[in-house]
Design an enzyme around this catalytic site. Sequence first.
Site, PDB file in Angstrom:
ATOM      1  N   HIS A  46       0.840  -1.197   0.000  1.00  0.00           N
ATOM      2  CA  HIS A  46       0.000   0.000   0.000  1.00  0.00           C
ATOM      3  C   HIS A  46       0.874   1.245   0.000  1.00  0.00           C
ATOM      4  O   HIS A  46       1.939   1.268   0.632  1.00  0.00           O
ATOM      5  CB  HIS A  46      -0.900   0.030   1.241  1.00  0.00           C
ATOM      6  CG  HIS A  46      -1.766  -1.174   1.386  1.00  0.00           C
ATOM      7  ND1 HIS A  46      -2.635  -1.595   0.412  1.00  0.00           N
ATOM      8  CD2 HIS A  46      -1.888  -2.053   2.415  1.00  0.00           C
ATOM      9  CE1 HIS A  46      -3.258  -2.690   0.831  1.00  0.00           C
ATOM     10  NE2 HIS A  46      -2.822  -2.984   2.040  1.00  0.00           N
ATOM     11  N   GLU A  83      -1.874  -0.153   8.061  1.00  0.00           N
ATOM     12  CA  GLU A  83      -2.895  -1.011   8.661  1.00  0.00           C
ATOM     13  C   GLU A  83      -2.269  -1.876   9.746  1.00  0.00           C
ATOM     14  O   GLU A  83      -1.053  -1.854   9.971  1.00  0.00           O
ATOM     15  CB  GLU A  83      -3.553  -1.888   7.589  1.00  0.00           C
ATOM     16  CG  GLU A  83      -2.598  -2.839   6.904  1.00  0.00           C
ATOM     17  CD  GLU A  83      -3.201  -3.501   5.658  1.00  0.00           C
ATOM     18  OE1 GLU A  83      -4.126  -2.930   5.054  1.00  0.00           O
ATOM     19  OE2 GLU A  83      -2.726  -4.584   5.298  1.00  0.00           O
ATOM     20  N   HIS A 137       3.289  -7.428   1.774  1.00  0.00           N
ATOM     21  CA  HIS A 137       2.618  -8.262   2.783  1.00  0.00           C
ATOM     22  C   HIS A 137       1.476  -9.065   2.168  1.00  0.00           C
ATOM     23  O   HIS A 137       1.001  -8.753   1.078  1.00  0.00           O
ATOM     24  CB  HIS A 137       2.061  -7.378   3.900  1.00  0.00           C
ATOM     25  CG  HIS A 137       0.936  -6.478   3.448  1.00  0.00           C
ATOM     26  ND1 HIS A 137       1.171  -5.287   2.805  1.00  0.00           N
ATOM     27  CD2 HIS A 137      -0.413  -6.602   3.532  1.00  0.00           C
ATOM     28  CE1 HIS A 137       0.010  -4.711   2.510  1.00  0.00           C
ATOM     29  NE2 HIS A 137      -0.967  -5.479   2.936  1.00  0.00           N
ATOM     30  N   ARG A 188      -1.075  -4.775  -6.307  1.00  0.00           N
ATOM     31  CA  ARG A 188      -0.761  -6.202  -6.296  1.00  0.00           C
ATOM     32  C   ARG A 188       0.589  -6.449  -6.957  1.00  0.00           C
ATOM     33  O   ARG A 188       0.868  -5.966  -8.049  1.00  0.00           O
ATOM     34  CB  ARG A 188      -1.818  -6.990  -7.070  1.00  0.00           C
ATOM     35  CG  ARG A 188      -3.040  -7.327  -6.272  1.00  0.00           C
ATOM     36  CD  ARG A 188      -3.884  -8.398  -6.990  1.00  0.00           C
ATOM     37  NE  ARG A 188      -5.264  -8.151  -6.621  1.00  0.00           N
ATOM     38  CZ  ARG A 188      -6.223  -7.805  -7.465  1.00  0.00           C
ATOM     39  NH1 ARG A 188      -5.985  -7.701  -8.752  1.00  0.00           N
ATOM     40  NH2 ARG A 188      -7.438  -7.595  -7.027  1.00  0.00           N
TER      41      ARG A 188
END
Length: 316
Positions: free
Chosen positions: A98, A116, A173, A193
């Site tokens: 991200h 996150e 991740h 991705r």
Amino acid sequence: MTQSPIFFKPVFKEKIWGGTALRDAFGYDILSETTGECWAISAHPKGPSTIANGPYKGKTLTELWDEHRELFGGVEGDRFPLLTKLLDVKEDMSIKVHPDDYYAGENEQGELGKTECWYIIDCKENAEIIYGHTARSKTELVTMINSGDWEGLLRRIKIKPGDFYYVPSGTIHALCKGTLVLETQQNSDATYRVYDYDRLETSGKPRELHFAKAINAATVPHVDGYIDESTETRKGITIKTFVQGEYFSVYKWDIDGEAELSQDESFLICSVIEGSGSLTYGKETCPFQKGDHFILPYNMSDFTIKGTCTLIVSHM
């Protein structure tokens, strides 16, 4: 006037890697046998959650943020800052990264960056996550991706229920199969991705990858997210602090009996992941159960929780 807890109806998302654990563990009425995400407390345009009780019933969290900022302590900003999800990862998620706020602002039409964190509610034995990589430079990262050396590149970590992982933007991740997770994140859906096991969409096309953006956004070399866990026990409650970070702070409340608490933040997001109980504030009492998600607004009076239950709690 005394503010009341605001309960929400979650939004569900089908995913290629999803399953039925959100129904099996929480009793939700899910969309299908491949339901991967529950957006529990969300003001994101792709899935705003709806208020289920009280004077604002039927409004979305987005509307509440826009029209009643006093409930959030007058916090500034054009969007509600956090997003709470439950994730049923029946099959491996794609390997992704991200962006941070700056890169997202430049490339993603107004999305925030996405830092996150994960609380592992449950997982199968020997379950893993992918957390970070071994490349020492961007050139090496590109070389290893292009050669398909995923075993050499990706760091795999064994996990168990109760584990917590902080995943800053820029971290390569993935959650791997057989995990049920509560995710607290910035209010963003910006995802790049890197690899998806050559899976196809239902249309038969390969799933889209985002190499250039992923390479640009990735932190190289990898840096583990810093967490400073601590535990405090007092009458009726054990509070475990997982992280107090730039974007959010996250805690676990284990309640057994009766605990007296206060709401000193601009708002508290609460997700009941085990057990049931009741919350008493002023002369009012409201019950809650596993799978409920609610916000305790600003200026809420001190409150008492009775029961045997576990909540994951977060704030800005």
